[in-house]
Design a protein around this motif. Structure first.
Motif, PDB file in Angstrom:
ATOM      1  N   ARG A 122       0.874  -1.180   0.000  1.00 55.43           N
ATOM      2  CA  ARG A 122       0.000   0.000   0.000  1.00 55.43           C
ATOM      3  C   ARG A 122       0.900   1.215   0.000  1.00 55.43           C
ATOM      4  O   ARG A 122       1.300   1.705   1.047  1.00 55.43           O
ATOM      5  N   LEU A 123       1.240   1.685  -1.212  1.00 59.91           N
ATOM      6  CA  LEU A 123       2.144   2.821  -1.328  1.00 59.91           C
ATOM      7  C   LEU A 123       1.359   4.122  -1.369  1.00 59.91           C
ATOM      8  O   LEU A 123       0.185   4.135  -1.692  1.00 59.91           O
ATOM      9  N   ASN A 124       2.083   5.205  -1.072  1.00 58.80           N
ATOM     10  CA  ASN A 124       1.501   6.536  -1.186  1.00 58.80           C
ATOM     11  C   ASN A 124       0.289   6.712  -0.274  1.00 58.80           C
ATOM     12  O   ASN A 124      -0.678   7.353  -0.637  1.00 58.80           O
ATOM     13  N   GLN A 125       0.315   6.074   0.885  1.00 58.06           N
ATOM     14  CA  GLN A 125      -0.763   6.305   1.845  1.00 58.06           C
ATOM     15  C   GLN A 125      -0.165   6.366   3.234  1.00 58.06           C
ATOM     16  O   GLN A 125       0.732   5.620   3.572  1.00 58.06           O
TER      17      GLN A 125
ATOM     18  N   LEU B 208      -5.603   5.706   8.568  1.00 55.53           N
ATOM     19  CA  LEU B 208      -4.841   6.287   7.468  1.00 55.53           C
ATOM     20  C   LEU B 208      -5.371   7.679   7.165  1.00 55.53           C
ATOM     21  O   LEU B 208      -6.479   8.031   7.561  1.00 55.53           O
ATOM     22  N   SER B 209      -4.590   8.437   6.414  1.00 55.27           N
ATOM     23  CA  SER B 209      -4.967   9.835   6.199  1.00 55.27           C
ATOM     24  C   SER B 209      -6.273   9.954   5.422  1.00 55.27           C
ATOM     25  O   SER B 209      -6.949  10.963   5.492  1.00 55.27           O
ATOM     26  N   HIS B 210      -6.649   8.946   4.665  1.00 50.36           N
ATOM     27  CA  HIS B 210      -7.925   9.026   3.965  1.00 50.36           C
ATOM     28  C   HIS B 210      -9.058   8.429   4.796  1.00 50.36           C
ATOM     29  O   HIS B 210     -10.101   8.072   4.267  1.00 50.36           O
ATOM     30  N   ASN B 211      -8.812   8.322   6.114  1.00 54.07           N
ATOM     31  CA  ASN B 211      -9.837   7.901   7.059  1.00 54.07           C
ATOM     32  C   ASN B 211     -10.204   6.430   6.990  1.00 54.07           C
ATOM     33  O   ASN B 211     -11.250   6.043   7.479  1.00 54.07           O
ATOM     34  N   GLU B 212      -9.341   5.664   6.379  1.00 53.07           N
ATOM     35  CA  GLU B 212      -9.580   4.230   6.418  1.00 53.07           C
ATOM     36  C   GLU B 212      -9.020   3.691   7.730  1.00 53.07           C
ATOM     37  O   GLU B 212      -7.969   4.123   8.199  1.00 53.07           O
TER      38      GLU B 212
ATOM     39  N   PHE C 239      -7.878   8.429  -6.276  1.00 60.53           N
ATOM     40  CA  PHE C 239      -8.971   8.286  -5.309  1.00 60.53           C
ATOM     41  C   PHE C 239      -9.023   9.489  -4.374  1.00 60.53           C
ATOM     42  O   PHE C 239      -8.122  10.322  -4.358  1.00 60.53           O
TER      43      PHE C 239
ATOM     44  N   ASN D 224      -8.450  11.060  -1.083  1.00 58.78           N
ATOM     45  CA  ASN D 224      -7.628  10.698   0.077  1.00 58.78           C
ATOM     46  C   ASN D 224      -7.979  11.482   1.331  1.00 58.78           C
ATOM     47  O   ASN D 224      -7.221  11.510   2.277  1.00 58.78           O
ATOM     48  N   ARG D 225      -9.119  12.183   1.308  1.00 58.93           N
ATOM     49  CA  ARG D 225      -9.537  12.863   2.546  1.00 58.93           C
ATOM     50  C   ARG D 225     -11.046  12.739   2.718  1.00 58.93           C
ATOM     51  O   ARG D 225     -11.759  13.730   2.814  1.00 58.93           O
ATOM     52  N   GLN D 226     -11.518  11.521   2.740  1.00 60.44           N
ATOM     53  CA  GLN D 226     -12.955  11.379   2.936  1.00 60.44           C
ATOM     54  C   GLN D 226     -13.269  11.558   4.411  1.00 60.44           C
ATOM     55  O   GLN D 226     -12.418  11.348   5.264  1.00 60.44           O
ATOM     56  N   ARG D 227     -14.502  11.966   4.691  1.00 59.29           N
ATOM     57  CA  ARG D 227     -14.834  12.255   6.089  1.00 59.29           C
ATOM     58  C   ARG D 227     -14.807  10.986   6.915  1.00 59.29           C
ATOM     59  O   ARG D 227     -14.106  10.850   7.896  1.00 59.29           O
TER      60      ARG D 227
ATOM     61  N   ILE E 172     -14.941   7.003   5.804  1.00 56.37           N
ATOM     62  CA  ILE E 172     -14.989   6.313   4.534  1.00 56.37           C
ATOM     63  C   ILE E 172     -16.176   5.370   4.426  1.00 56.37           C
ATOM     64  O   ILE E 172     -16.848   5.308   3.409  1.00 56.37           O
TER      65      ILE E 172
ATOM     66  N   SER F 269     -12.489   0.835   1.017  1.00 58.86           N
ATOM     67  CA  SER F 269     -11.487   1.810   0.572  1.00 58.86           C
ATOM     68  C   SER F 269     -10.596   1.156  -0.468  1.00 58.86           C
ATOM     69  O   SER F 269     -10.034   0.089  -0.246  1.00 58.86           O
TER      70      SER F 269
ATOM     71  N   ALA G 241      -7.758   1.970  -1.465  1.00 55.42           N
ATOM     72  CA  ALA G 241      -6.312   2.094  -1.247  1.00 55.42           C
ATOM     73  C   ALA G 241      -5.646   0.765  -0.900  1.00 55.42           C
ATOM     74  O   ALA G 241      -4.480   0.557  -1.207  1.00 55.42           O
TER      75      ALA G 241
ATOM     76  N   TYR H 108      -2.770   7.529  -6.588  1.00 59.25           N
ATOM     77  CA  TYR H 108      -2.655   8.962  -6.331  1.00 59.25           C
ATOM     78  C   TYR H 108      -3.890   9.426  -5.580  1.00 59.25           C
ATOM     79  O   TYR H 108      -5.018   9.145  -6.001  1.00 59.25           O
ATOM     80  N   GLY H 109      -3.663  10.151  -4.491  1.00 62.24           N
ATOM     81  CA  GLY H 109      -4.784  10.654  -3.715  1.00 62.24           C
ATOM     82  C   GLY H 109      -4.977  12.146  -3.931  1.00 62.24           C
ATOM     83  O   GLY H 109      -4.010  12.898  -4.010  1.00 62.24           O
TER      84      GLY H 109
END
Lengths: 344, 194, 618
Positions: free
Chosen positions: A78-81, A95-99, C97, C99-102, C104, C141, C143, C153-154
């Motif tokens: 899982r790169l770039n996260q 993770l920064s995208h809220n996962e 995708f 990369n900052r969803q409230r 997910i 997700s 990712a 890429y986010g």
């Protein structure tokens, strides 16, 4: 060998993380293994970074394993996260995208980033870093735009980079003091030997001095030192050591000092969490003390030991054999790095 | 153009749309017009093309030698129903009125002058006109639509009959008497042919 | 573009995400900067759940007539749906995708209409089979689902959309900005197409442009591009090119060829032909009628053909079946009609939204009696235009039905095409009676070419009776051996005349002279074959293809010459039986190698390429 199939999550796609992943896969063929890395590029060989500047090779030429290795070994990359939080009680990462990512066992091998001395923190935007594949890629794109570079401090990659710069016909200046050539065993004799070698390579060395200020001068830079020297240069590289990447552990309750404190089994203060590589401050029984380690050799070893412990094969850490780098025929002792040289 | 069995209305509509200056008639029978092609009738009425449909009703399938048609009366014995036709017949005038046709008339083959007048009126009518003609099949129908029978069944519309009154037209159409003549004609301003 | 001959892009979202609108703007922009494009939004195989939509497009420097099996760039506006698309992504594919969803799980399920009940049960999905199932954020997700060599890429789509337009609905525009920045697509064209699409309504246009810019700038400032894909402007002028799908091309051809009546009944995937004509044909003096069924539609067209104007209907398999009796009628009554059949999966109602090439048997043989008809099958959108127009010419000239066989793929895939103007002589082709003919007019006059002069209704002394009955020269119904024989011969003679005068030699593509493998193809599959042959030729393989557009009558001599050149002959097509291979087998003593699929999607160029390579190795 473990019977139960677990989910192993590794934060960091460097020497420690990959060596741990390899060991985990061998020891537990059925388990889930996930590597999470904030970098967009993949696990690369540091000793190839400088030569990468000299040719037109694809970035994948830097990679230690081809992608198929991960496919074949069923290791999820899982790169770039970016991991922003660790919650040991829930066995969960955010993770920064809220996962939210669940783990059974976690290895933190998030490495380190270039150290920015406090005195230079104001000049961060004027300093260039050269630590990973992306840095190398960006530098290669603008090779034609500069003639002179200055190394603010020095380390193995700095030496390596200097070698590449010379080969490209650039002139190089080092601004050195004993604090910032830290991967070498450094004393006065070593220093003199090193300065001699660098000078032989037609590198300008400003020794026993410190960079205090960096000033923009048109498209160029002026690097000012404590002793009043002014170096006119195009690029100033920050090569003053490393600090562990552990910001995301704030609030996790995991004990940290410079790095993440781990015992001789690489275990952190939190249950089911281990740490290895440059982000870890390791207790060495031989020293009866903690030590921050650096370099590929250490990272691989610590990653491997962590993995063994994560597989419940109790294995304690021991100090690595010292390595050496060679400059103009002279050997210098290092702990942790190999494969670097100024003679590229 | 002798079209496929049952498909005269769409073909006539197409010809009229293609060449509006042509006078177009669709001549159908009770078998194709009320049987296989009956589905086209409501929609042709709805679209209201300026064509005239004449339905020649002999209450039998004559070409195939005497089978029950949609206009054959219930219980009549035919080749296809030796025990008697189990189903009631249709009412084409009522159908046409119900679907909203703007010109609905009925004629009888024994009264050719009236037929001619109805055809002329129907063709002149702006929009879809529907004329039901009762026309004996002298070969295969020996019991129902005989000239003598029809002559005794048909009635002229009552004196002073107002053919623009739709309610009256429905009454006439629903009744058992077989009135001939112009049963309904939408006032010309409302005809709205396309 | 570097690295690859073409790139395939998918924008995947739920119905509210407006991914198709984004796809339209993207494909228009790529076309404007010089790329050949082909899009097929109906392509993605697994459209299930509520309202998953995927804009699917392929763009390249060279002309492309087919799709690729693999996707290179996947844009996710809804991770949960996009995860399903990952299996089609290339090993080195790109994923973009949010990369900052409230939250997910919440967000993804929110978009997934009617499936979330966060307040009561937590995020989850209810299905009939499994009941309520909790969903973890890892499951929804994207990712964590990429293969090791893929690029992720986010971009904070939600945040940037909110920031610029105060709503989350502009994520599709933000992501277009990011796509532009990531793949070096010139910004100005993009913004131009964006505002054109929105129409110049109010200030909201500015905020949408701002959303685009935010997406663009975010990537420029924050994203390290590592993938090799890019779409720099090409120095080709595509000004004369129009973006259109096959349905639009068919409709345009009808208008330009002087069609004056269109009658049809709604049916997927041909409905749009009627919709376009409803809007356009009346402007050109034509009439359009939506009929109660397909029988009535072909009936209308027959009436118009009889009345002497060009007329057309378009349908798909089930409707085509209803029209079949009229095919025979038009043959017998010698009435010109054009029938477009956009094939979909069959039999019966079949697969209304999936493409197939399985109506060929019906087009060639459907109907009772000996019924000659001309069947043409365009292979591209451009040919949909050219050959629909040609169909009017042929139908009128030879007084018979002409069937234009296209398929759902051609109907719905949008491409940028440059239409060749129709030659003038194609515009009127009635064989009208001479003065000599009018002395004693014979509607069914026996002639050398089989075509009788045709008087049109209303012509003085041109009285005629046409019918579905066998007839003599006067048009009188007759049932004798002689008449039936000479009249059947006459009707078939027209086909022969058409073959000699109006059917072009099939195009041969690829290596000249003797080849190891020949491929004969038809319809939209020929597009995939052309693309595949093009690429194996570059590898120096000994391959040639013969593209047949006119399926009946066949140019037998030319085809035989091709067969004589080939060691093996492959006939790929999108049906189970090999209907085209069977048709060829009737005409030629040759063993045809078959490659048949009932895939519910078009055959891709790479599938054909693999088959070609396999056969060459054998």
């Amino acid at each position: 060998m473990q019977k139960k199939s677990l989910k192993y999550v590794i934060i960091g796609d460097g020497h420690a993380g990959n060596s741990a992943a390899e060991t985990l896969r061998k020891g537990s063929p059925g388990s889930d293994i996930v590597i999470i890395s904030t970098k967009p590029t993949h696990y690369f060989d540091h000793s190839l970074l400088a030569t990468f500047l000299l040719d037109k090779k694809d970035i994948t030429s830097l990679y230690v394993y081809p992608y198929t290795w991960y496919k074949d070994n069923n290791i999820r990359l899982r790169l770039n996260q970016t991991v922003t939080k660790v919650i040991p009680d829930k066995h969960e990462l955010i993770l920064s995208h809220n996962e939210r990512v669940y783990y059974d066992r976690l290895l933190i091998a998030s490495g380190a980033k270039p150290k920015l001395p406090e005195s230079l923190s104001r000049y961060k935007s004027l300093l260039t870093v050269f630590t990973d594949a992306v840095d190398a890629m960006k530098l290669r794109e603008k090779l034609g735009t500069f003639r002179h570079v200055t190394m603010v401090g020095g380390d193995c990659i700095g030496l390596h980079l200097a070698g590449a710069m010379l080969k490209l016909g650039k002139s190089v200046t080092f601004v050195l003091n004993e604090y910032n050539f830290w991967p070498l065993e450094f004393d006065e004799t070593v220093k003199d030997k090193l300065i001699g070698c660098l000078k032989k390579k037609h590198i300008e060395v400003i020794a026993d001095d410190m960079t205090t200020e960096i000033v923009k001068d048109g498209t160029r830079l002026n690097v000012l030192t404590k002793n009043g020297k002014i170096v006119k240069t195009d690029l100033a590289f920050l090569t003053s050591g490393m600090v562990p990447n552990i910001d995301f552990l704030d609030g996790s309750g995991i004990d940290v000092q410079t790095g993440i404190l781990v015992d001789e089994y690489m275990h952190t203060s939190a249950q089911d969490i281990w740490a290895a590589g440059e982000c870890a401050t390791v207790y060495y029984p031989e020293l009866k003390d903690y030590r921050q380690t650096t370099g590929e050799v250490n990272a691989k070893m610590l990653g491997n030991i962590s993995a063994k412990n994560m597989l419940d094969e109790k294995r304690a850490v021991s100090l690595a054999e010292p390595g050496k780098i060679t400059i103009e025929g002279e050997d210098f002792i290092t702990y942790g790095w190999k494969g670097f040289s100024i003679d590229i | 153009m002798h079209t496929l069995h049952g498909r005269a209305l769409p073909v006539a509509s197409g010809a009229k749309l293609a060449r509006p200056e042509l006078t177009v008639l669709a001549l159908v029978g009770d078998g194709d017009g009320l049987g296989i092609g009956a589905g086209h009738l409501p929609h042709t009425i709805r679209r209201n093309p300026d064509i005239t449909c004449v339905l020649f009703d002999n209450a039998i399938y004559g070409l195939t030698k005497g089978q029950t048609s949609p206009m054959t009366p219930q219980h009549q014995i035919t080749r296809s129903h030796p025990m008697g036709n189990p189903d009631p017949k249709m009412n084409p005038v009522l159908l046409a009125l119900s679907y909203g046709a703007g010109y609905v008339a009925r004629g009888f083959a024994g009264a050719p002058d009236e037929m001619q007048r109805l055809f002329e009126e129907g063709i002149r009518h702006k929009g879809f006109s529907f004329i039901h003609i009762m026309s004996p099949c002298v070969t295969f129908d020996k019991v129902n639509y005989l000239y003598d029978n029809l002559r005794s069944w048909v009635r002229l519309l009552p004196a002073g009959y107002d053919s623009t009154n739709l309610d009256r037209a429905f009454e006439i159409a629903r009744g058992v008497e077989l009135f001939t003549g112009l049963i309904y004609s939408k006032p010309s301003l409302e005809q709205g042919a396309r | 573009m570097t690295y690859k001959r073409s790139l395939t892009i998918e924008i995947c979202g739920s119905s509210g995400d407006r991914s198709l609108a984004a796809g339209e703007i993207l494909i228009k922009t790529l076309s404007d900067i010089g790329y050949h494009v082909i899009s097929f939004d109906a392509y993605p195989a697994e459209i299930r759940g509520f309202g998953k939509t995927v804009a699917h497009m392929r763009a390249g420097r060279e002309i492309m007539l087919s799709l690729s099996s693999k996707v290179d760039i996947l844009v996710s506006l809804n991770d949960r749906y996009a995860i399903e698309q990952l299996k089609n992504l290339n090993d080195e594919g790109v994923v973009i995708f949010d990369n900052r969803q409230r939250d997910i799980t919440y967000e993804v399920l929110q978009q997934d209409e009617g499936q979330t009940d966060k307040h009561h049960l937590g995020p989850g999905v209810y299905t009939e089979e499994e009941g309520w199932k909790e969903i973890t954020s890892e499951q929804v997700s994207i990712a964590g689902h990429l293969g090791p060599g893929m690029y992720l890429y986010g971009v904070p789509l939600y945040q940037l959309s909110q920031k610029t337009t105060n709503e989350s609905r502009s994520r599709n525009i933000v992501v277009l900005g990011s796509v532009a920045a990531l793949f070096n697509i010139p910004k100005n064209e993009f913004i131009g197409n964006l505002t054109a699409k929105l129409g110049k309504k109010d200030k909201s246009v500015d905020s949408v442009v701002a959303a685009f810019e935010e997406g663009y700038n975010y990537v420029r400032e924050n994203v390290v591009k590592l993938d090799p894909y890019s779409f720099e402007r090409l120095s080709v002028d595509r000004k004369g090119y129009k973006l259109m799908d096959g349905n639009k091309a068919v409709a345009q051809a009808a208008i330009d060829a002087g069609c004056k009546l269109y009658a049809g009944y709604p049916i997927t995937p041909a409905t749009k032909i009627m919709e376009v004509l409803f809007a356009e044909l009346p402007k050109h003096g034509g009439a359009v009628v939506q009929t109660e069924d397909e029988i009535s539609a072909i009936g209308h067209v027959t009436g118009a053909g009889f009345a002497g104007v060009r007329a057309m209907t378009a349908t798909s398999g089930p409707g085509f079946c209803l029209m079949t009796e009229f095919i025979g009628y038009n043959v017998m009554s010698e009435t010109p009609v054009v029938i477009v059949d956009s094939q979909r999966g069959g039999p019966a109602t079949g697969l209304p939204t999936k493409t197939e090439q399985s109506d060929l048997n019906h087009a060639l043989f459907g109907g009772n009696g000996d019924t000659p008809r001309i069947v043409v099958a365009p292979t591209s959108v451009k040919e949909c235009y050219q050959w629909t127009a040609e169909a009017f010419y042929l139908a009128e000239k030879y007084q018979m039905p002409v069937i234009v066989l296209i398929d759902l793929f051609l109907s719905l895939s949008v491409r940028n095409v440059q239409l060749d103007p129709l030659p003038d002589y194609k515009k009127g082709s009635n064989k009208l009676p001479s003065q000599e003919d009018m002395k004693l007019y014979l509607r069914q006059k026996i002639t050398d070419d089989g075509v009788s002069p045709r008087s049109l209704p209303g012509q003085e002394n041109g009285y005629q009776v046409v019918s579905g009955l066998e007839q003599n020269e006067y048009g009188t119904p007759v049932y004798d051996e002689y008449s039936h024989t000479v009249m059947t011969q006459k009707r078939f003679r027209k086909i022969k005349t058409a073959l000699d005068h109006d059917v072009p030699s099939p195009e041969r593509i690829g290596q000249k002279g003797r080849v190891k493998l020949g491929v004969i193809s038809w319809g939209s599959t020929a597009g995939a074959v052309a693309d595949a042959v093009d690429s194996v030729l570059k590898e120096g393989k000994s391959v040639a293809m013969l593209k047949l557009i006119v399926i009946n009558p066949l140019k037998e001599k030319e085809i035989q010459a091709f067969l004589d050149d080939c060691e093996k002959v492959l006939v790929p097509e999108l049906n189970y039986q090999g209907q085209f291979a069977n048709w060829l087998s009737i005409h030629f003593q040759q063993k045809f190698l078959r490659f048949n699929k009932v895939a519910t999607r078009p055959i891709t160029h790479d599938e054909i390429e693999a088959e070609i390579n396999r056969l060459l190795k054998e």
